[in-house]
Motif scaffolding. Structure first.
Motif, PDB file in Angstrom:
ATOM      1  N   ALA A 138       0.833  -1.203   0.000  1.00 14.17           N
ATOM      2  CA  ALA A 138       0.000   0.000   0.000  1.00 14.17           C
ATOM      3  C   ALA A 138       0.867   1.252   0.000  1.00 14.17           C
ATOM      4  O   ALA A 138       0.574   2.230  -0.701  1.00 14.17           O
ATOM      5  N   ASP A 139       1.943   1.225   0.775  1.00 14.37           N
ATOM      6  CA  ASP A 139       2.862   2.372   0.802  1.00 14.37           C
ATOM      7  C   ASP A 139       3.629   2.491  -0.506  1.00 14.37           C
ATOM      8  O   ASP A 139       3.811   3.595  -1.037  1.00 14.37           O
ATOM      9  N   SER A 184       0.900   3.243  -3.314  1.00 11.97           N
ATOM     10  CA  SER A 184      -0.180   4.181  -2.954  1.00 11.97           C
ATOM     11  C   SER A 184      -1.537   3.622  -3.384  1.00 11.97           C
ATOM     12  O   SER A 184      -2.354   4.289  -4.032  1.00 11.97           O
ATOM     13  N   ALA A 185      -1.770   2.363  -3.031  1.00 15.70           N
ATOM     14  CA  ALA A 185      -2.958   1.642  -3.499  1.00 15.70           C
ATOM     15  C   ALA A 185      -4.015   1.569  -2.412  1.00 15.70           C
ATOM     16  O   ALA A 185      -3.719   1.581  -1.213  1.00 15.70           O
ATOM     17  N   SER A 186      -5.278   1.470  -2.830  1.00 16.38           N
ATOM     18  CA  SER A 186      -6.391   1.290  -1.899  1.00 16.38           C
ATOM     19  C   SER A 186      -6.494  -0.171  -1.470  1.00 16.38           C
ATOM     20  O   SER A 186      -5.955  -1.069  -2.129  1.00 16.38           O
ATOM     21  N   PHE A 187      -7.234  -0.401  -0.386  1.00 12.98           N
ATOM     22  CA  PHE A 187      -7.390  -1.771   0.101  1.00 12.98           C
ATOM     23  C   PHE A 187      -8.120  -2.636  -0.923  1.00 12.98           C
ATOM     24  O   PHE A 187      -7.780  -3.806  -1.126  1.00 12.98           O
ATOM     25  N   SER A 188      -9.131  -2.075  -1.600  1.00 11.97           N
ATOM     26  CA  SER A 188      -9.871  -2.855  -2.585  1.00 11.97           C
ATOM     27  C   SER A 188      -8.967  -3.307  -3.724  1.00 11.97           C
ATOM     28  O   SER A 188      -9.153  -4.404  -4.277  1.00 11.97           O
ATOM     29  N   SER A 189      -7.981  -2.502  -4.098  1.00  8.04           N
ATOM     30  CA  SER A 189      -7.026  -2.908  -5.133  1.00  8.04           C
ATOM     31  C   SER A 189      -6.065  -3.966  -4.600  1.00  8.04           C
ATOM     32  O   SER A 189      -5.720  -4.924  -5.304  1.00  8.04           O
ATOM     33  N   LEU A 190      -5.644  -3.798  -3.344  1.00  9.15           N
ATOM     34  CA  LEU A 190      -4.689  -4.743  -2.761  1.00  9.15           C
ATOM     35  C   LEU A 190      -5.275  -6.140  -2.604  1.00  9.15           C
ATOM     36  O   LEU A 190      -4.542  -7.135  -2.620  1.00  9.15           O
ATOM     37  N   GLN A 191      -6.599  -6.226  -2.449  1.00  5.20           N
ATOM     38  CA  GLN A 191      -7.232  -7.541  -2.311  1.00  5.20           C
ATOM     39  C   GLN A 191      -6.888  -8.464  -3.480  1.00  5.20           C
ATOM     40  O   GLN A 191      -6.798  -9.687  -3.316  1.00  5.20           O
TER      41      GLN A 191
END
Length: 500
Positions: free
Chosen positions: A53-54, A57-64
């Motif tokens: 994420a750091d 600079s990604a959102s949680f929904s993208s990281l899923q």
């Protein structure tokens, strides 16, 4: 159709499977590494999500998607991967899967963007599909029947080790070398497994008088569509609108219906109807799916019960939750010996009986027992699962024709994956609903008493599912009779006398 034989040639000393005794251990080492890496693929990634994420600079929904991508591709492709192995050679397809997995691991570590990483993880899941589908098929064809239970137990142990090792190894690698090390780490053991497989796994050769048939491309694509839509409905669908979930479930149902219709018309179907009538196959698939739902329940409920319900910190919660994978790892090989000695069908029933006792204890344990009231029944439940998984895999694969071992192994893995994704969604919903009914609030803010009440309700449902699985397995065992169980003690003793 293909059948294994020794690498290069069936040399002197090879048994009826074509595997020389000297090659058995390194061959099992290659298969064990493949199973470990398949389990590690999903478990190692979540720890790296904050660092990703750091970095991006990604959102949680993208990281899923970093976690979901390999799970989706493995689930969608595992049956087709097994069938390809049956048609074109299990050894060469397993080698291709290992090479693809290793290359995708390197690509994941070198990813310049988040979506490049997601794509590489999807390819990694495709490689894992071949590894998952073909390892059990190799055991069924390359290990003497009397020792199949022990070999399956070893694979079960390695799967549990991979599951337990994922978060620990991932956390250590992120702390020491950053998130890229997490995705690079599986590449080296994958290459080791590849080299061992090249050297020691039996080569493929045609069965005299057998025909290869055709690969059912249409059926494979329809099945992949149905499975992907269902998995998305059970995972991403939870955070979306009801319309999104309904659309995904409708797509899954439509894909499943078209798949069944295509199978009835195909000249060489992916999953022939006659295969599903193989003794023990349908009960084995049903019980595997039900049991996987129950095991996912422990992962969904456990963190809330220990941290929110009992007030334990994250370190102690993680330590106590590791008891489950540890017990499963220690149970695998003894469970294999039990399956070989007692017979796989009876050992399956025993494992389910132990699981039922553990699930009932988790539902009935009083709050006054504290952490012990959760962890000790969890150890019983997981020990029963270790016996069940080893024995059920052995029983299912024992009766499968050689030219269908890959597709059946893939289907068995599919039933497990579908149980896991269903358990995460359905049992998570049961837990959340029970907590809301007890406290009138969301589970995240529920009181310890409400969490305890929700735990009791959820594991009562889990116990009911295990009892259903137990009834299915007991009925199948009674129908087959002891003589039909191919892993009785007498052949094992005969194998010892002949040096197999």
């Amino acid at each position: 159709m293909i059948q294994p034989t020794a690498p290069g040639r069936a040399g002197a000393g090879a048994d009826e499977t074509g595997v020389r005794p000297a090659s058995a251990r390194p061959a099992l080492a290659a298969l064990s590494l493949s199973v470990l890496l398949t389990a590690l693929t999903t478990g190692i990634a979540p720890v790296a999500l904050p660092a990703l994420a750091d970095s991006f600079s990604a959102s949680f929904s993208s990281l899923q998607w970093i976690v979901l991508a390999p799970l989706l591709s493995l689930t969608a492709l595992v049956v087709g991967a097994g069938r390809l192995g049956d048609l074109f050679g299990r050894r060469r397809l397993l080698l291709a899967g290992l090479a693809l997995f290793a290359a995708a691991s390197v690509a994941s570590a070198a990813a310049p963007t988040l979506w490049f990483l997601v794509a590489a993880r999807c390819v990694q899941g495709a490689g894992a599909a071949f590894m998952a589908a073909l390892t059990m098929a190799f055991v069924a064809g390359a290990v003497p029947r009397a020792g199949a239970g022990r070999a399956m137990g070893l694979l079960g142990t390695m799967s549990a080790v991979g599951t337990a090792l994922g978060p620990v190894l991932g956390g250590a690698l992120v702390a020491a070398a950053g998130w890229r090390a997490v995705f690079l780490a599986p590449a080296l053991p994958a290459l080791v497994a590849l080299l061992l497989s090249v050297r020691h796994l039996p080569a493929d050769r045609p069965v005299p008088g057998g025909g290869r048939g055709r690969f059912d491309t249409a059926g494979t694509l329809l099945l992949a569509l149905a499975l992907t839509a269902y998995a998305l409905a059970m995972t991403l669908g939870r955070g979306g609108t009801p319309a999104v979930r309904a659309t995904l479930l409708l797509t899954a149902a439509l894909g499943a219906g078209l798949f069944v219709r295509a199978q009835a018309r195909a000249a060489s179907p992916l999953v022939p109807g006659a295969l599903l009538r193989t003794p023990g196959l349908r009960p084995g698939l049903v019980t595997s799916g039900l049991v996987s739902v129950v095991m996912m329940t422990t992962l969904v409920v456990g963190p809330f019960r220990l941290s929110q319900g009992l007030g334990l910190d994250a370190a102690r919660t993680g330590l106590l939750l590791s008891v489950g994978p540890l017990v499963a790892a220690l149970t695998g090989v003894p469970a294999g010996h039990l399956a070989d000695r007692w017979g796989a069908s009876r050992a399956t029933v025993l494992g389910l009986g132990v699981m039922a006792a553990g699930a009932v204890a988790l539902s009935a344990a009083p709050t006054a027992l504290g952490a012990a009231g959760y962890v000790l029944p969890l150890a019983v439940l997981t020990a029963g699962y270790g016996v069940f998984q080893t024995a059920n895999n052995t029983a299912v694969m024992a009766d499968v024709p050689p030219d269908r071992r890959g597709v059946v192994s893939g289907t068995l893995n599919l039933s497990r994956n579908l149980g896991l994704v269903t358990g995460a969604s359905v049992m998570g919903a049961v837990f959340a609903h029970a907590a809301a009914a007890a406290a009138g609030t969301d589970v995240a803010t529920a009181s310890p008493g409400a969490v305890a009440a929700a735990t009791r309700v959820t594991f009562a449902v889990a116990a009911a599912l295990v009892l259903v699985a137990l009834a299915v397995a007991a009925r199948a065992t009674a129908r087959r009779g002891p003589a039909a169980d191919g892993t009785a003690a007498r052949p094992e003793r005969a194998a010892r006398r002949t040096g197999s």
